[in-house]
Design a protein around this motif. Sequence first.
Motif, short mmCIF file in Angstrom:
data_model
loop_
_atom_site.label_atom_id
_atom_site.label_comp_id
_atom_site.label_asym_id
_atom_site.label_seq_id
_atom_site.Cartn_x
_atom_site.Cartn_y
_atom_site.Cartn_z
N GLY A 230 2.47 50.74 4.94
CA GLY A 230 3.27 49.57 5.24
C GLY A 230 4.63 49.57 4.56
O GLY A 230 5.34 48.56 4.57
N LEU A 231 5.02 50.71 3.96
CA LEU A 231 6.32 50.80 3.30
C LEU A 231 7.44 50.92 4.34
O LEU A 231 8.56 50.49 4.10
CB LEU A 231 6.35 52.00 2.35
N TYR A 232 7.13 51.53 5.47
CA TYR A 232 8.06 51.60 6.60
C TYR A 232 7.43 50.87 7.77
O TYR A 232 6.20 50.85 7.92
CB TYR A 232 8.32 53.05 7.03
N ARG A 233 8.25 50.27 8.61
CA ARG A 233 7.77 49.63 9.83
C ARG A 233 7.98 50.59 11.00
O ARG A 233 9.06 51.16 11.15
CB ARG A 233 8.51 48.31 10.10
N PRO A 234 6.97 50.78 11.84
CA PRO A 234 7.15 51.68 12.99
C PRO A 234 8.13 51.10 14.00
O PRO A 234 8.13 49.88 14.23
CB PRO A 234 5.73 51.78 13.57
N THR A 235 8.93 51.96 14.59
CA THR A 235 9.86 51.52 15.65
C THR A 235 9.12 51.38 16.98
O THR A 235 9.57 50.70 17.88
CB THR A 235 11.02 52.50 15.81
N GLN A 236 7.98 52.07 17.09
CA GLN A 236 7.13 51.95 18.26
C GLN A 236 5.67 51.95 17.79
O GLN A 236 5.33 52.56 16.78
CB GLN A 236 7.34 53.12 19.22
N GLY A 237 4.82 51.30 18.56
CA GLY A 237 3.41 51.31 18.24
C GLY A 237 3.06 50.44 17.04
O GLY A 237 3.90 49.69 16.52
N ARG A 238 1.82 50.56 16.59
CA ARG A 238 1.34 49.76 15.47
C ARG A 238 0.49 50.62 14.54
O ARG A 238 -0.04 51.65 14.95
CB ARG A 238 0.48 48.59 15.97
N VAL A 239 0.33 50.18 13.32
CA VAL A 239 -0.59 50.80 12.37
C VAL A 239 -1.76 49.82 12.19
O VAL A 239 -1.55 48.67 11.82
CB VAL A 239 0.08 51.07 11.01
N LEU A 240 -2.97 50.30 12.48
CA LEU A 240 -4.15 49.44 12.42
C LEU A 240 -5.04 49.84 11.26
O LEU A 240 -5.24 51.03 10.99
CB LEU A 240 -4.94 49.53 13.73
N LEU A 241 -5.60 48.85 10.61
CA LEU A 241 -6.57 49.05 9.54
C LEU A 241 -7.82 48.29 9.94
O LEU A 241 -7.80 47.06 10.03
CB LEU A 241 -6.02 48.54 8.20
N ASP A 242 -8.90 49.01 10.21
CA ASP A 242 -10.12 48.40 10.76
C ASP A 242 -9.80 47.55 11.99
O ASP A 242 -10.33 46.45 12.17
CB ASP A 242 -10.82 47.53 9.70
N GLY A 243 -8.91 48.06 12.83
CA GLY A 243 -8.58 47.39 14.08
C GLY A 243 -7.56 46.28 13.97
O GLY A 243 -7.18 45.67 14.98
N ALA A 244 -7.10 45.99 12.74
CA ALA A 244 -6.14 44.89 12.54
C ALA A 244 -4.76 45.46 12.20
O ALA A 244 -4.66 46.41 11.42
CB ALA A 244 -6.61 43.96 11.44
N ASP A 245 -3.72 44.88 12.77
CA ASP A 245 -2.35 45.30 12.49
C ASP A 245 -2.04 45.05 11.01
O ASP A 245 -2.23 43.93 10.52
CB ASP A 245 -1.38 44.51 13.37
N ILE A 246 -1.55 46.07 10.31
CA ILE A 246 -1.32 45.90 8.87
C ILE A 246 -0.19 44.93 8.56
O ILE A 246 -0.05 44.49 7.42
CB ILE A 246 -1.05 47.26 8.17
N ASN A 247 0.61 44.59 9.56
CA ASN A 247 1.69 43.63 9.31
C ASN A 247 1.17 42.25 8.94
O ASN A 247 1.91 41.43 8.38
CB ASN A 247 2.60 43.52 10.55
N GLN A 248 -0.10 41.97 9.24
CA GLN A 248 -0.65 40.64 8.90
C GLN A 248 -1.14 40.57 7.47
O GLN A 248 -1.53 39.50 7.00
CB GLN A 248 -1.79 40.29 9.86
N PHE A 249 -1.12 41.72 6.76
CA PHE A 249 -1.58 41.74 5.38
C PHE A 249 -0.39 41.75 4.43
O PHE A 249 0.70 42.21 4.77
CB PHE A 249 -2.44 42.97 5.12
N THR A 250 -0.62 41.26 3.21
CA THR A 250 0.44 41.26 2.21
C THR A 250 0.54 42.65 1.59
O THR A 250 -0.39 43.47 1.67
CB THR A 250 0.15 40.24 1.09
N ARG A 251 1.66 42.91 0.94
CA ARG A 251 1.85 44.19 0.24
C ARG A 251 0.80 44.38 -0.84
O ARG A 251 0.31 45.48 -1.06
CB ARG A 251 3.26 44.25 -0.36
N TRP B 169 -6.09 48.05 -1.30
CA TRP B 169 -7.00 48.77 -0.40
C TRP B 169 -6.67 50.25 -0.28
O TRP B 169 -7.50 51.02 0.19
CB TRP B 169 -6.93 48.14 1.00
N MET B 170 -5.46 50.64 -0.69
CA MET B 170 -5.05 52.03 -0.50
C MET B 170 -4.62 52.66 -1.82
O MET B 170 -3.69 52.18 -2.48
CB MET B 170 -3.88 52.11 0.49
N GLY B 171 -5.28 53.72 -2.20
CA GLY B 171 -4.86 54.50 -3.36
C GLY B 171 -3.94 55.61 -2.90
O GLY B 171 -4.23 56.29 -1.90
N TYR B 172 -2.82 55.82 -3.59
CA TYR B 172 -1.81 56.78 -3.13
C TYR B 172 -1.45 57.75 -4.25
O TYR B 172 -1.13 57.34 -5.36
CB TYR B 172 -0.57 56.04 -2.66
#
Length: 203
Positions: A12-33, A39-42
Motif C-alpha cells: 500500500g506504499l504505492y497506489r496502482p494506476t490500474q486494477g486493485r490490490v486485494l487482501l483476503d478479497g478486500a481492497d487494501i485501500n480500505q485499511f489503514t497504514r 499484517w505484513m512483515g517486510y
Amino acid sequence: SGKTTLVKLIQGLYRPTQGRVLLDGADINQFTRQELADWMGYVPQETFLFTGTIRDNLVKGHANATDDELVEAAKISGLHDLVIDFPDGYATDIGEAGARLSGGMRQRLSIARAMLGDPPVLLLDEPSSNLDREGEIELMETLEKLAQDHTIIVISHSPGVLSKCKQVLVMQKGRIVRSGRPLDVLPHLLGTNATPQVYQHQA
C-alpha cells in the motif's frame, strides 16, 4: 524490472494506476497504514539498521513487544544462536548502521524484525543476498515451515530459494513473462534442462 515496485504496491506504499490490490478479497485501500503494517512483515533488499543495541533495532515499530516475542522472532531468523554468544546478548551495541555486525547478522536481524508480531503476510526482497550457503539453507527451511500458515512472497535470484516456492513469477520490464511451478520455470530461467531438485538442500 518492477519486482520491488510490486512489493510496495502490495504494502500500500504505492497506489496502482490500474486494477486493485486485494487482501483476503478486500481492497487494501480500505485499511489503514497501521493495519497493513501489522499484517505484513517486510524485509527490504537493503537492510537499514539504527545506532543502538540489537534489541533496539528488533523492537523498532513494535515497542510493546515482550522479551519472549523478541526471542521467538530471533530464533526463527537464526539470529538468537548468534546473539547469545555476545557478552551483552541483546544489549550489544551494533554501532552506526550495524557496522559491528557481519552482513549475515544484519540480514538475520532484519528478518527477525519483520517476523516480530507474527504477521500473516511476509514480503522478502532478496532475503538471502548477504547470507552464506549455510545461512541460505537455514532460511529456506524456515520459510518452508512458515509457509504452512503464512503467505510468503519472496523476490530472489537464488535457485535454492526459488525451488522452495509453490509458484514462481518471472518479471521483465514490469510485466510477468512466465509463471508456474519451480519444476517448470527454473530450467527456462537458468538456461538448463536440470530440474529444481538439484538446487534443493538434501537433509
